[in-house]
Design a protein around this motif. Structure first.
Motif, PDB file in Angstrom:
ATOM      1  N   GLY A  10       0.745  -1.322  -0.298  1.00 43.20           N
ATOM      2  CA  GLY A  10       0.102  -0.041   0.000  1.00 43.20           C
ATOM      3  C   GLY A  10       0.847   1.320   0.181  1.00 43.20           C
ATOM      4  N   ARG A  11       1.951   0.921   0.710  1.00 45.79           N
ATOM      5  CA  ARG A  11       2.985   2.503   0.829  1.00 45.79           C
ATOM      6  C   ARG A  11       3.551   2.406  -0.756  1.00 45.79           C
ATOM      7  N   LEU A  12       3.546   1.237  -1.956  1.00 41.98           N
ATOM      8  CA  LEU A  12       4.322   1.894  -2.833  1.00 41.98           C
ATOM      9  C   LEU A  12       3.586   2.719  -4.359  1.00 41.98           C
ATOM     10  N   GLY A  13       4.432   3.532  -4.926  1.00 43.79           N
ATOM     11  CA  GLY A  13       3.111   4.402  -5.707  1.00 43.79           C
ATOM     12  C   GLY A  13       4.222   2.762  -7.219  1.00 43.79           C
ATOM     13  N   GLN A  14       3.487   3.803  -7.819  1.00 50.82           N
ATOM     14  CA  GLN A  14       3.413   3.549  -9.509  1.00 50.82           C
ATOM     15  C   GLN A  14       4.874   2.578  -9.720  1.00 50.82           C
ATOM     16  N   VAL A  15       5.131   4.007  -9.790  1.00 51.67           N
ATOM     17  CA  VAL A  15       7.174   4.079  -9.973  1.00 51.67           C
ATOM     18  C   VAL A  15       7.561   3.064  -9.459  1.00 51.67           C
ATOM     19  N   HIS A  16       7.162   2.817  -8.021  1.00 54.11           N
ATOM     20  CA  HIS A  16       7.958   1.722  -6.930  1.00 54.11           C
ATOM     21  C   HIS A  16       8.009   0.193  -8.004  1.00 54.11           C
ATOM     22  N   LEU A  17       6.446   0.404  -8.265  1.00 57.13           N
ATOM     23  CA  LEU A  17       6.195  -1.065  -8.622  1.00 57.13           C
ATOM     24  C   LEU A  17       6.651  -1.395  -9.817  1.00 57.13           C
ATOM     25  N   GLU A  18       6.802  -0.124 -10.732  1.00 53.64           N
ATOM     26  CA  GLU A  18       7.890  -0.409 -11.367  1.00 53.64           C
ATOM     27  C   GLU A  18       8.613  -0.942 -11.806  1.00 53.64           C
ATOM     28  N   THR A  19       9.708  -0.317 -10.767  1.00 54.43           N
ATOM     29  CA  THR A  19      11.203  -0.226 -10.427  1.00 54.43           C
ATOM     30  C   THR A  19      11.319  -2.299  -9.724  1.00 54.43           C
ATOM     31  N   LEU A  20      10.468  -2.433  -9.059  1.00 52.13           N
ATOM     32  CA  LEU A  20      10.659  -4.007  -8.335  1.00 52.13           C
ATOM     33  C   LEU A  20       9.777  -4.682  -9.950  1.00 52.13           C
ATOM     34  N   TYR A  21       9.563  -4.305 -10.956  1.00 54.36           N
ATOM     35  CA  TYR A  21       8.828  -5.725 -11.389  1.00 54.36           C
ATOM     36  C   TYR A  21      10.772  -5.378 -12.930  1.00 54.36           C
ATOM     37  N   ALA A  22      11.047  -4.461 -12.898  1.00 50.17           N
ATOM     38  CA  ALA A  22      12.415  -4.400 -13.423  1.00 50.17           C
ATOM     39  C   ALA A  22      13.478  -5.385 -13.088  1.00 50.17           C
TER      40      ALA A  22
ATOM     41  N   ALA B  19      17.676  -5.759 -15.526  1.00 49.63           N
ATOM     42  CA  ALA B  19      17.623  -4.493 -14.570  1.00 49.63           C
ATOM     43  C   ALA B  19      18.121  -3.578 -14.511  1.00 49.63           C
ATOM     44  N   SER B  20      19.857  -3.248 -14.636  1.00 53.27           N
ATOM     45  CA  SER B  20      20.402  -2.249 -14.686  1.00 53.27           C
ATOM     46  C   SER B  20      19.886  -1.504 -15.785  1.00 53.27           C
ATOM     47  N   THR B  21      19.575  -1.335 -17.102  1.00 56.09           N
ATOM     48  CA  THR B  21      19.033  -0.835 -18.363  1.00 56.09           C
ATOM     49  C   THR B  21      17.637   0.025 -18.309  1.00 56.09           C
ATOM     50  N   VAL B  22      16.704  -1.342 -18.280  1.00 48.26           N
ATOM     51  CA  VAL B  22      15.521  -0.538 -17.660  1.00 48.26           C
ATOM     52  C   VAL B  22      15.843   0.521 -16.741  1.00 48.26           C
ATOM     53  N   LEU B  23      15.921  -0.497 -14.955  1.00 50.74           N
ATOM     54  CA  LEU B  23      15.840   0.851 -14.113  1.00 50.74           C
ATOM     55  C   LEU B  23      16.156   1.993 -14.634  1.00 50.74           C
ATOM     56  N   ASN B  24      17.193   2.066 -15.092  1.00 52.02           N
ATOM     57  CA  ASN B  24      17.611   4.058 -15.357  1.00 52.02           C
ATOM     58  C   ASN B  24      16.956   4.576 -16.018  1.00 52.02           C
ATOM     59  N   GLN B  25      16.058   3.714 -16.934  1.00 51.33           N
ATOM     60  CA  GLN B  25      15.134   4.084 -17.968  1.00 51.33           C
ATOM     61  C   GLN B  25      14.151   4.626 -17.464  1.00 51.33           C
ATOM     62  N   ILE B  26      12.837   3.916 -15.916  1.00 57.75           N
ATOM     63  CA  ILE B  26      12.408   4.741 -15.645  1.00 57.75           C
ATOM     64  C   ILE B  26      12.434   5.293 -14.662  1.00 57.75           C
ATOM     65  N   ALA B  27      13.937   5.418 -14.057  1.00 58.34           N
ATOM     66  CA  ALA B  27      14.516   6.941 -13.239  1.00 58.34           C
ATOM     67  C   ALA B  27      14.838   7.821 -14.310  1.00 58.34           C
ATOM     68  N   GLU B  28      14.826   7.987 -15.178  1.00 58.84           N
ATOM     69  CA  GLU B  28      14.807   9.054 -16.285  1.00 58.84           C
ATOM     70  C   GLU B  28      13.498   8.917 -16.695  1.00 58.84           C
ATOM     71  N   LYS B  29      12.250   8.685 -17.010  1.00 56.76           N
ATOM     72  CA  LYS B  29      10.953   8.575 -16.899  1.00 56.76           C
ATOM     73  C   LYS B  29      10.276   9.573 -15.937  1.00 56.76           C
TER      74      LYS B  29
END
Length: 562
Positions: free
Chosen positions: A491-503, A509-519
């Motif tokens: 419940g504390r996680l937002g969509q950005v955190h869920l996308e990060t965990l999914y990545a 994982a490293s490349t996708v994580l950078n894309q999410i952070a930039e997004k």
């Protein structure tokens, strides 16, 4: 001096055929052989028993003896037993013991308390060891304050009782009741156990035995910071220990203590009348001398000082301690933890309670209304009455606002069965107004232009666009199979955190994580730290290790999907 140099002369005497001075033979002396040996007397055998064995035998004989009301008679003896009591003293003792077994604790002398303690040590008055431990603790609690000398004896006797019976009872609480025991081998034994298995159970007084900094003389401690330090120093030590376990696989002791400890033989029930044949004379122990480990003492000192500095800052206390040398990541961990602890809590809204009786009543009323409407519709159809199934009502509201009415019901009631918002299915949406779309098509198109209806449906359609244009399908996490703490975490996680965990579940994982952070305009490290922070607040552990999900929690994120 010359006498030592004289030679020694020996005389030989032959007594065979003994004769007197007159030459006559001497009569032989005959000693009669003893045929019957005297029986060994009881008292002589009893005296061969040790004092401890005699006490145990007497205690077993008098284990169930009940004492009637008797007058108190003073009794003082160094190693008191029944043999040292007079008849009047024994009468008082058994009366007092009967009261104690009823959990009544009248005034008595210390020697009587010692005799009862010896009974409990030897198994008199209890069925199982746990019961015996409880009786010893009750006796200690009842008379420890009146007789401070009792504390130094009971701390050893109770601890030995726990050891020989291998009871699952922490010794630290027992040891801390006596100042003398805080420097002994039992304290070292328990300190090692707490650091290894229960770091969260450590208290400030335990931790300070490993610190070279005298915290109790600190100005902050003396000027109101004592309660804060007692609360948060143990929490910080437990937090750092957990952090080291996650990052290095070792706890605080394994990280800094490189010794192998030592084996000792602890003498059991010292200063007590104790029969060693019951449990043995000694008990083997393996002691780790943590308090004599310089690297561990230095690190613990730095943790205590760093915690005090952060508390000073949060309490706006002037002055800081100098010379704190911890790794930057450790200082940041402590700082973020204390910042969170002192962050103002959001006010909790009022709890909502549902009255089951009222809810059932509303359901019954709703069913009754629906049944009445259904019966009325059927009657109208059977009578062949002309029904105006669909009409447009304009109530002088704002321009463009319309309402469809079908036999007294609004079109929203009918459209609940069909989701709106997909403008590509306008024909299906219009058909959902009535089960017979051909019957009403002329009425709708003749009175309201189709373009107006389509425009109205577009205005009412909800916006499903993501906050960030061009985003993919949202990540969802089904936590129905997890416990309450994990649900709070989710419940504390937002969509950005869920996308990060999914990545983090992906191979790249490293490349996708950078894309999410930039997004989302954030730093990757900050995203990971936020997730771990939420995890510490809810489940009490870190779920991300480096740039991957912690191995023990991978299964918990299996239902995290797009």
């Amino acid at each position: 001096m010359n006498s030592y140099n004289k030679s020694l002369d020996f005389a030989e005497i032959d007594i065979s055929g003994g004769q007197d001075q007159n030459g006559s033979s001497l009569p032989e002396m005959i000693i009669p052989e003893r045929k019957n040996r005297p029986a060994q007397e009881g008292p002589l055998f009893a005296q061969e028993l040790s004092k401890e064995r005699r006490f145990v035998q007497q205690a077993k004989e008098w284990a169930d003896r009940e004492g009637g009301p008797a007058a108190f008679v003073p009794f003082m003896s160094y190693w008191p037993t029944y043999e040292h009591m007079s008849e009047a003293q024994r009468d008082w003792y058994f009366f007092w013991r009967s009261e104690v077994r009823k959990e009544q604790y009248p005034f008595t002398d210390l020697s009587y308390i010692f005799v009862y303690s010896y009974e409990l040590i030897h198994g008199i008055g209890w069925e199982n060891p746990t019961e015996g431990y409880e009786w010893m603790m009750k006796l200690w609690d009842a008379y420890g304050e009146r007789y401070p000398k009792l504390n130094s004896y009971m701390v050893d006797w109770v601890s030995d009782f726990v050891l020989v019976h291998r009871l699952e009872i922490p010794l630290m609480d027992i040891v801390m009741r006596s100042q003398s025991a805080k420097t002994g081998e039992l304290f070292d034994l328990e300190l090692t156990r707490l650091f290894t298995y229960e770091p969260s159970a450590l208290r400030l007084e335990h931790i300070l035995t490993l610190s070279d900094y005298d915290l109790q003389r600190s100005k902050f401690y003396l000027d109101g910071g004592r309660s804060l330090l007692e609360e948060y120093v143990p929490k910080v030590v437990a937090l750092v220990d957990s952090f080291l376990r996650k990052t290095t696989g070792k706890n605080l002791v394994d990280t800094f203590y490189k010794g192998h400890g030592k084996k000792i033989e602890r003498y059991l029930f010292r200063s007590a009348v104790y029969d060693a044949e019951l449990y043995g004379r000694t008990f083997p122990l393996h002691i780790s001398q943590l308090r004599k480990c310089p690297p561990l003492r230095y690190y613990m000192t730095q943790l205590v000082r760093c915690t005090e500095n952060k508390l000073r800052e949060l309490q706006h206390f002037k002055g800081r301690l100098r010379g704190v040398t911890l790794k930057k990541e450790t200082e940041m961990l402590i700082g973020r933890f204390l910042d969170k602890e002192f962050r103002p809590q959001k006010p909790v809204g009022p709890a909502i309670s549902i009255d089951p009786g009222r809810l059932a009543e509303l359901q019954r009323d709703s069913e009754d209304v629906r049944n009445m409407l259904t019966v009325e519709d059927l009657k109208l159809v059977e009578n062949g009455q002309a029904v105006e199934d669909l009409k447009l009502v304009e109530n002088g509201q704002a321009a463009g606002e319309m309402q469809f009415v079908e036999k007294g019901r609004s079109v929203e009631d009918v459209q609940l069965a069909e989701p709106r918002g997909n403008t590509g299915q306008k024909a299906e949406t219009r058909a959902a107004i009535s089960p017979d779309s051909t019957k009403y098509s002329d009425t709708v198109t003749s009175e309201v232009p189709l373009e107006v209806i389509e425009a109205q449906l577009q205005l009412e359609a909800p916006d499903h666009q993501d906050d960030h244009p061009g985003s993919e399908q949202e990540v969802v996490w089904d936590t129905s199979s997890l416990d309450e703490d994990w649900m709070l975490f989710a419940g504390r996680l937002g969509q950005v955190h869920l996308e990060t965990l999914y990545a983090l579940k992906s191979e790249d994982a490293s490349t996708v994580l950078n894309q999410i952070a930039e997004k989302y305009g954030m730093m990757p490290a900050l995203l990971l730290d936020e997730i771990n922070e939420f995890a510490m607040e809810t489940i009490g552990d870190l779920v991300i290790d480096g740039e991957s999900i912690a191995e023990e929690y991978i299964d918990c994120f299996e239902l995290l999907k797009r």
